[in-house]
Design a protein around this motif. Structure first.
Motif, PDB file in Angstrom:
ATOM      1  N   UNK A 169       0.777  -1.231   0.000  1.00  0.00           N
ATOM      2  CA  UNK A 169       0.000   0.000   0.000  1.00  0.00           C
ATOM      3  C   UNK A 169       0.805   1.277   0.000  1.00  0.00           C
ATOM      4  N   UNK A 170       2.131   1.179   0.006  1.00  0.00           N
ATOM      5  CA  UNK A 170       2.981   2.366   0.007  1.00  0.00           C
ATOM      6  C   UNK A 170       3.720   2.480  -1.316  1.00  0.00           C
ATOM      7  N   UNK A 171       3.659   3.664  -1.916  1.00  0.00           N
ATOM      8  CA  UNK A 171       4.341   3.905  -3.178  1.00  0.00           C
ATOM      9  C   UNK A 171       5.782   4.345  -2.910  1.00  0.00           C
ATOM     10  N   UNK A 172       6.732   3.622  -3.460  1.00  0.00           N
ATOM     11  CA  UNK A 172       8.153   3.936  -3.320  1.00  0.00           C
ATOM     12  C   UNK A 172       8.663   4.486  -4.644  1.00  0.00           C
ATOM     13  N   UNK A 173       9.208   5.705  -4.617  1.00  0.00           N
ATOM     14  CA  UNK A 173       9.665   6.385  -5.830  1.00  0.00           C
ATOM     15  C   UNK A 173      11.185   6.368  -5.877  1.00  0.00           C
ATOM     16  N   UNK A 174      11.718   6.033  -7.049  1.00  0.00           N
ATOM     17  CA  UNK A 174      13.164   5.997  -7.245  1.00  0.00           C
ATOM     18  C   UNK A 174      13.553   6.906  -8.394  1.00  0.00           C
ATOM     19  N   UNK A 175      14.623   7.644  -8.213  1.00  0.00           N
ATOM     20  CA  UNK A 175      15.200   8.442  -9.288  1.00  0.00           C
ATOM     21  C   UNK A 175      16.544   7.839  -9.653  1.00  0.00           C
ATOM     22  N   UNK A 176      17.164   8.393 -10.694  1.00  0.00           N
ATOM     23  CA  UNK A 176      18.467   7.874 -11.115  1.00  0.00           C
ATOM     24  C   UNK A 176      19.489   7.975  -9.986  1.00  0.00           C
ATOM     25  N   UNK A 177      19.377   9.017  -9.186  1.00  0.00           N
ATOM     26  CA  UNK A 177      20.247   9.149  -8.012  1.00  0.00           C
ATOM     27  C   UNK A 177      19.466   8.655  -6.800  1.00  0.00           C
ATOM     28  N   UNK A 178      19.267   7.322  -6.758  1.00  0.00           N
ATOM     29  CA  UNK A 178      18.339   6.757  -5.783  1.00  0.00           C
ATOM     30  C   UNK A 178      18.956   6.369  -4.465  1.00  0.00           C
ATOM     31  N   UNK A 179      20.086   6.981  -4.074  1.00  0.00           N
ATOM     32  CA  UNK A 179      20.752   6.564  -2.842  1.00  0.00           C
ATOM     33  C   UNK A 179      20.118   7.144  -1.583  1.00  0.00           C
ATOM     34  N   UNK A 180      18.990   7.851  -1.723  1.00  0.00           N
ATOM     35  CA  UNK A 180      18.329   8.416  -0.553  1.00  0.00           C
ATOM     36  C   UNK A 180      17.342   7.430   0.065  1.00  0.00           C
ATOM     37  N   UNK A 181      17.085   6.315  -0.605  1.00  0.00           N
ATOM     38  CA  UNK A 181      16.124   5.340  -0.089  1.00  0.00           C
ATOM     39  C   UNK A 181      16.686   4.653   1.157  1.00  0.00           C
ATOM     40  N   UNK A 183      16.677   1.670   2.075  1.00  0.00           N
ATOM     41  CA  UNK A 183      17.322   0.394   1.776  1.00  0.00           C
ATOM     42  C   UNK A 183      18.299   0.508   0.598  1.00  0.00           C
ATOM     43  N   UNK A 184      18.835   1.704   0.389  1.00  0.00           N
ATOM     44  CA  UNK A 184      19.691   1.951  -0.771  1.00  0.00           C
ATOM     45  C   UNK A 184      20.876   0.994  -0.836  1.00  0.00           C
ATOM     46  N   UNK A 185      21.519   0.735   0.295  1.00  0.00           N
ATOM     47  CA  UNK A 185      22.701  -0.133   0.299  1.00  0.00           C
ATOM     48  C   UNK A 185      22.336  -1.564  -0.077  1.00  0.00           C
ATOM     49  N   UNK A 186      21.212  -2.052   0.452  1.00  0.00           N
ATOM     50  CA  UNK A 186      20.775  -3.403   0.116  1.00  0.00           C
ATOM     51  C   UNK A 186      20.409  -3.503  -1.367  1.00  0.00           C
ATOM     52  N   UNK A 187      19.756  -2.452  -1.873  1.00  0.00           N
ATOM     53  CA  UNK A 187      19.355  -2.433  -3.278  1.00  0.00           C
ATOM     54  C   UNK A 187      20.579  -2.443  -4.183  1.00  0.00           C
ATOM     55  N   UNK A 188      21.536  -1.593  -3.890  1.00  0.00           N
ATOM     56  CA  UNK A 188      22.740  -1.516  -4.707  1.00  0.00           C
ATOM     57  C   UNK A 188      23.551  -2.807  -4.614  1.00  0.00           C
ATOM     58  N   UNK A 189      23.577  -3.430  -3.437  1.00  0.00           N
ATOM     59  CA  UNK A 189      24.285  -4.692  -3.271  1.00  0.00           C
ATOM     60  C   UNK A 189      23.648  -5.793  -4.117  1.00  0.00           C
ATOM     61  N   UNK A 190      22.323  -5.836  -4.135  1.00  0.00           N
ATOM     62  CA  UNK A 190      21.621  -6.838  -4.935  1.00  0.00           C
ATOM     63  C   UNK A 190      21.873  -6.627  -6.422  1.00  0.00           C
ATOM     64  N   UNK A 191      21.806  -5.376  -6.860  1.00  0.00           N
ATOM     65  CA  UNK A 191      22.047  -5.086  -8.275  1.00  0.00           C
ATOM     66  C   UNK A 191      23.465  -5.457  -8.682  1.00  0.00           C
TER      67      UNK A 191
END
Length: 295
Positions: A169-181, A183-191
């Motif tokens: 139910x929550x909208x999560x918005x990402x931009x090209x400079x998405x390190x403000x999220x 879970x940014x570190x987990x996301x970048x690690x997965x990618x």
């Protein structure tokens, strides 16, 4: 049907409508021509265009001509599309030329792209999107000096695109400079792990789509910067147990690098990805996309 790439089904529906005695209007033909474009059905598109003109006596409008230019140029017939534009009884607008320029990028034709871009620059000298399209063509050819000149001219910023995904139910918005999220570190690690797996299987990351040179930014950071990749990775990390469909929306057209990444994720992570970009829907499953390369 059209935006989902169900070209054959759209044509069948169109034919059923005619068999039922319902005469198609100009909007009906825009729909069936668009279906042919999104599915790469060139011969069928040409046939419907002729049916519209000669059987149904409907005079084509700019929207129909845009469909035809897209149909011809996306299939690789750039010169044929150019001649088609020259033979149009009405003056081509920027949408017509932009459709052809987009196909020049797809088919890596720099010289033809420069020729087409001149028409766009003459019609819309202040439109940054036209310069960005040409910059993509140069980037495809790794002509970094030309890319830099265009970037300096229009001062393109890399954070114009954004993608979003709804989780619980929550909208999560990402931009090209998405390190403000959060879970940014987990996301970048997965990618990073996914890219390494892609490379191990022989898939080379297409850094040229990022419109940067190695001197401007670290390649890995640039590759991580595509917003739809961030949203897809977050979806993998955050989907409730048992849910296998990741739904992502992007405000711009998906780039080829992210398209390849989505195919890889759908196979490796065993997830279905529904990506809605500014042009159409993409259904990724088992390493394949519903668009079959036409988008």
């Amino acid at each position: 049907m059209v935006l989902h790439g169900f070209g054959s089904e759209a044509i069948a529906t169109f034919n059923d409508m005619r068999h039922a005695g319902i005469e198609p209007d100009e909007v009906s033909f825009i729909s069936v021509l668009s279906a042919c474009v999104h599915s790469g059905l060139v011969d069928e598109g040409l046939r419907f265009f002729n049916i519209m003109r000669y059987e149904c006596k409907i005079e084509p409008k700019l929207e129909h001509y845009v469909c035809m230019v897209n149909l011809l140029s996306r299939s690789g017939s750039l010169s044929k599309a150019y001649r088609f534009i020259e033979m149009m009884p009405i003056a081509p607008n920027s949408t017509i030329w932009r459709a052809l320029l987009s196909s020049c990028r797809i088919h890596h034709d720099v010289k033809f792209a420069e020729k087409v871009a001149e028409h766009l620059f003459e019609l819309e000298p202040e439109n940054k999107g036209s310069y960005l399209l040409l910059a993509n063509v140069y980037a495809e050819a790794e002509k970094w000096e030309e890319v830099k000149k265009l970037r300096d001219k229009i001062r393109v910023k890399n954070n114009q695109g954004c993608s979003w995904i709804e989780i619980k139910g929550k909208v999560n918005i990402f931009t090209a400079a998405g390190n403000a999220h959060p879970q940014a570190k987990k996301i970048e690690s997965l990618l990073k792990k996914l890219r390494l797996k892609m490379e191990e299987e022989g898939h080379c990351p297409k850094i040229r789509y990022a419109l940067i040179d190695e001197d401007e930014m670290e390649n890995e950071v640039a590759l991580c910067g595509h917003s739809e990749q961030l949203a897809m990775a977050f979806g993998i990390l955050s989907l409730p147990r048992g849910k296998t469909v990741i739904q992502v929306t992007k405000n711009l057209r998906v780039c080829s690098e992210c398209h390849e990444m989505a195919k890889f994720i759908s196979r490796k992570a065993r997830k279905e990805i529904l990506l809605r970009d500014s042009n159409r829907f993409h259904h990724f499953k088992d390493g394949h996309c519903s668009c079959r390369g036409f988008w």
